[in-house]
Design a protein around this motif. Structure first.
Motif, PDB file in Angstrom:
ATOM      1  N   PHE A   1     -49.383 -15.533   2.378  1.00 45.78           N
ATOM      2  CA  PHE A   1     -47.806 -15.883   2.009  1.00 45.78           C
ATOM      3  C   PHE A   1     -47.421 -15.723   2.810  1.00 45.78           C
ATOM      4  CE2 PHE A   1     -47.626 -19.242  -1.214  1.00 45.78           C
ATOM      5  CZ  PHE A   1     -48.307 -20.298  -0.547  1.00 45.78           C
ATOM      6  N   ASP A   2     -47.430 -13.495   2.843  1.00 43.42           N
ATOM      7  CA  ASP A   2     -46.671 -12.987   3.038  1.00 43.42           C
ATOM      8  C   ASP A   2     -47.166 -12.191   4.414  1.00 43.42           C
ATOM      9  OD1 ASP A   2     -45.589 -12.182   1.265  1.00 43.42           O
ATOM     10  OD2 ASP A   2     -46.623 -10.989  -0.353  1.00 43.42           O
ATOM     11  N   PHE A   3     -48.042 -12.662   4.878  1.00 43.39           N
ATOM     12  CA  PHE A   3     -49.260 -12.711   6.561  1.00 43.39           C
ATOM     13  C   PHE A   3     -48.597 -13.691   7.132  1.00 43.39           C
ATOM     14  CE2 PHE A   3     -52.341 -14.013   8.927  1.00 43.39           C
ATOM     15  CZ  PHE A   3     -52.917 -12.504   9.716  1.00 43.39           C
ATOM     16  N   LEU A   4     -48.712 -14.846   7.047  1.00 45.19           N
ATOM     17  CA  LEU A   4     -47.929 -15.344   7.276  1.00 45.19           C
ATOM     18  C   LEU A   4     -46.524 -15.814   7.633  1.00 45.19           C
ATOM     19  CD1 LEU A   4     -50.045 -18.558   7.301  1.00 45.19           C
ATOM     20  CD2 LEU A   4     -50.204 -17.714   9.267  1.00 45.19           C
ATOM     21  N   ARG A   5     -45.507 -15.738   6.941  1.00 40.86           N
ATOM     22  CA  ARG A   5     -44.608 -15.924   6.565  1.00 40.86           C
ATOM     23  C   ARG A   5     -43.277 -14.997   7.839  1.00 40.86           C
ATOM     24  NH1 ARG A   5     -43.515 -14.682   2.041  1.00 40.86           N
ATOM     25  NH2 ARG A   5     -43.515 -16.498   0.519  1.00 40.86           N
ATOM     26  N   PRO A   6     -43.584 -14.625   8.100  1.00 45.95           N
ATOM     27  CA  PRO A   6     -42.343 -13.355   9.205  1.00 45.95           C
ATOM     28  C   PRO A   6     -42.764 -14.619  10.845  1.00 45.95           C
ATOM     29  CG  PRO A   6     -43.840 -12.079   8.361  1.00 45.95           C
ATOM     30  CD  PRO A   6     -44.538 -12.900   7.551  1.00 45.95           C
TER      31      PRO A   6
ATOM     32  N   ILE B   1     -56.424 -14.432  -7.746  1.00 45.44           N
ATOM     33  CA  ILE B   1     -55.737 -15.177  -7.434  1.00 45.44           C
ATOM     34  C   ILE B   1     -54.373 -15.209  -7.294  1.00 45.44           C
ATOM     35  CG2 ILE B   1     -55.575 -17.573  -7.168  1.00 45.44           C
ATOM     36  CD1 ILE B   1     -58.593 -16.752  -7.000  1.00 45.44           C
ATOM     37  N   LYS B   2     -53.919 -14.784  -7.840  1.00 49.32           N
ATOM     38  CA  LYS B   2     -51.565 -14.321  -7.538  1.00 49.32           C
ATOM     39  C   LYS B   2     -51.653 -13.857  -6.396  1.00 49.32           C
ATOM     40  CE  LYS B   2     -50.585 -15.377 -12.379  1.00 49.32           C
ATOM     41  NZ  LYS B   2     -49.890 -15.260 -13.351  1.00 49.32           N
TER      42      LYS B   2
ATOM     43  N   MET C   1     -50.437 -28.930  -4.180  1.00 47.14           N
ATOM     44  CA  MET C   1     -49.909 -27.209  -3.448  1.00 47.14           C
ATOM     45  C   MET C   1     -48.706 -26.963  -4.171  1.00 47.14           C
ATOM     46  SD  MET C   1     -53.313 -27.421  -1.315  1.00 47.14           S
ATOM     47  CE  MET C   1     -52.837 -25.282  -1.223  1.00 47.14           C
ATOM     48  N   LEU C   2     -48.325 -27.634  -4.004  1.00 44.51           N
ATOM     49  CA  LEU C   2     -46.397 -27.284  -3.613  1.00 44.51           C
ATOM     50  C   LEU C   2     -45.879 -26.900  -4.839  1.00 44.51           C
ATOM     51  CD1 LEU C   2     -44.834 -30.226  -0.868  1.00 44.51           C
ATOM     52  CD2 LEU C   2     -44.632 -27.330  -0.737  1.00 44.51           C
ATOM     53  N   ARG C   3     -46.260 -27.958  -6.021  1.00 37.52           N
ATOM     54  CA  ARG C   3     -45.482 -27.815  -7.033  1.00 37.52           C
ATOM     55  C   ARG C   3     -46.657 -26.662  -7.765  1.00 37.52           C
ATOM     56  NH1 ARG C   3     -45.859 -33.786  -7.402  1.00 37.52           N
ATOM     57  NH2 ARG C   3     -47.436 -33.598  -7.690  1.00 37.52           N
ATOM     58  N   GLN C   4     -47.375 -26.356  -7.658  1.00 39.12           N
ATOM     59  CA  GLN C   4     -48.328 -25.494  -8.456  1.00 39.12           C
ATOM     60  C   GLN C   4     -47.919 -24.314  -7.589  1.00 39.12           C
ATOM     61  OE1 GLN C   4     -52.999 -26.448  -8.265  1.00 39.12           O
ATOM     62  NE2 GLN C   4     -52.727 -27.571  -9.839  1.00 39.12           N
ATOM     63  N   ASN C   5     -47.680 -23.721  -6.764  1.00 43.36           N
ATOM     64  CA  ASN C   5     -47.480 -22.734  -5.798  1.00 43.36           C
ATOM     65  C   ASN C   5     -45.898 -22.277  -5.717  1.00 43.36           C
ATOM     66  OD1 ASN C   5     -50.721 -21.360  -5.196  1.00 43.36           O
ATOM     67  ND2 ASN C   5     -50.263 -23.458  -4.475  1.00 43.36           N
ATOM     68  N   GLN C   6     -45.416 -22.887  -6.323  1.00 41.41           N
ATOM     69  CA  GLN C   6     -43.116 -22.669  -6.107  1.00 41.41           C
ATOM     70  C   GLN C   6     -43.464 -20.884  -6.227  1.00 41.41           C
ATOM     71  OE1 GLN C   6     -40.950 -23.831  -5.060  1.00 41.41           O
ATOM     72  NE2 GLN C   6     -42.397 -25.238  -4.306  1.00 41.41           N
ATOM     73  N   PRO C   7     -44.455 -20.255  -7.150  1.00 41.57           N
ATOM     74  CA  PRO C   7     -43.979 -18.991  -7.689  1.00 41.57           C
ATOM     75  C   PRO C   7     -43.713 -17.848  -6.732  1.00 41.57           C
ATOM     76  CG  PRO C   7     -44.838 -19.686 -10.366  1.00 41.57           C
ATOM     77  CD  PRO C   7     -45.158 -21.029  -8.443  1.00 41.57           C
ATOM     78  N   TYR C   8     -44.811 -18.459  -5.570  1.00 43.79           N
ATOM     79  CA  TYR C   8     -45.932 -17.288  -4.684  1.00 43.79           C
ATOM     80  C   TYR C   8     -44.481 -17.864  -3.646  1.00 43.79           C
ATOM     81  CZ  TYR C   8     -49.481 -17.768  -7.761  1.00 43.79           C
ATOM     82  OH  TYR C   8     -50.129 -16.903  -9.309  1.00 43.79           O
ATOM     83  N   LEU C   9     -44.709 -19.409  -3.081  1.00 44.88           N
ATOM     84  CA  LEU C   9     -43.325 -19.563  -1.749  1.00 44.88           C
ATOM     85  C   LEU C   9     -42.706 -19.171  -2.403  1.00 44.88           C
ATOM     86  CD1 LEU C   9     -44.474 -23.893  -1.924  1.00 44.88           C
ATOM     87  CD2 LEU C   9     -45.213 -21.926  -0.261  1.00 44.88           C
ATOM     88  N   VAL C  10     -42.013 -19.054  -3.232  1.00 41.76           N
ATOM     89  CA  VAL C  10     -40.191 -18.475  -3.318  1.00 41.76           C
ATOM     90  C   VAL C  10     -39.812 -16.770  -2.473  1.00 41.76           C
ATOM     91  CG1 VAL C  10     -38.371 -17.604  -5.038  1.00 41.76           C
ATOM     92  CG2 VAL C  10     -39.431 -20.054  -5.440  1.00 41.76           C
TER      93      VAL C  10
END
Length: 275
Positions: free
Chosen positions: A68-73, A60-61, A257-266
């Motif tokens: 996120f890495d795919f969309l971020r650029p 999952i991680k 979702m924002l709260r749960q996924n902060q480690p991946y959003l940063v």
């Protein structure tokens, strides 16, 4: 749902008058949770190969980081485009307030930006630019990524894989996209298809920045700008009340979702220690 202190009146007003008629005039969300109603997209293998098969990533991680890495650029690039447009408008406003003449090139680019964001005005003045600046502003990266994850089931939906559609947008011209296999008789919508991920992100941002259904979103952002605050996903997500028929429940889901996924959003910029 707790709305906080930001834009309480504006949000309530928007819920009443926003409606969904304006949303359905242009591109509107086709949520993955509503697949039973919409049906599945017709296969389009030509674009499907451009999207990684996120469903094959069992960890999952790892899946969240990969998505996120795919969309971020693309998100960063489109926000950079908007930033450049915004800086241009601020420069134009400064020239107007200093009684400086605008060149033909300036007026041409100004017209292009106004058309892009569906803003019309008979005059070019400081007030005109201020109103245009409400539309020409960035969309928080974290909000974009979380909404894409929500709308596509972390990139696993057929609409994302086959149509590069990461935000559930519809279109209404025949042949403009993928025809849902179980579309209700009498309806004419299709699920929009994009040539690139950039196009999908750009269309989504332009939709939020121009569609009348999202005036609440723009109002909250403008209020934050006026208070010298940096627009954040946690505050602006309330402006998406008309993005889904679920309205407040949809916002609550995005906030969670924002709260749960902060480690991946940063974004991680730490350097790997030398061996």
């Amino acid at each position: 749902m707790k709305t906080g202190k930001v834009g309480l009146f504006t949000i309530a007003f928007g819920v009443v008058i926003g409606g969904f008629l304006l949303v359905r005039l242009t591109l509107i969300p086709a949520q993955e949770s509503e697949n039973a109603r919409l049906g599945k997209a017709i296969k389009n293998s030509a674009v499907e190969s451009k999207v990684p098969n996120f469903s094959e990533i069992k960890d999952i991680k790892a899946k969240k980081n990969a998505f996120f890495d795919f969309l971020r650029p693309s998100v960063k690039h489109q926000n950079a485009v908007i930033e450049a447009e915004r800086e241009f408008l601020l420069g134009i406003k400064s020239q107007i307030e200093s009684d400086k003449h605008l060149t033909d090139a300036d007026e041409f680019r100004l017209q292009q930006i106004a058309e892009k964001y569906q803003y019309t005005s008979r005059r070019i003045n400081s007030n005109t630019i201020d109103k245009l600046l409400v539309r020409v502003d960035v969309v928080p990266e974290q909000m974009v990524l979380i909404q894409a994850a929500n709308e596509t089931g972390w990139g696993s939906s057929r609409f994302a894989r086959e149509g590069l559609n990461f935000f559930g947008q519809w279109c209404f011209r025949k042949g403009c996209g993928l025809v849902p296999q179980s579309r209700t008789t009498g309806l004419s919508h299709e699920v929009a298809v994009f040539k690139t991920v950039e196009d999908s992100v750009a269309s989504y941002m332009r939709n939020l920045n121009s569609n009348a259904a999202y005036s609440v979103f723009r109002s909250i952002r403008a209020d934050m700008r006026a208070d010298n605050q940096v627009p954040t996903a946690e505050k602006l997500v309330y402006g998406l009340v008309n993005y889904s028929e679920r309205q407040e429940a949809y916002i609550d889901e995005l906030l969670e979702m924002l709260r749960q996924n902060q480690p991946y959003l940063v974004e991680k910029n730490e350097k790997t220690p030398a061996a």
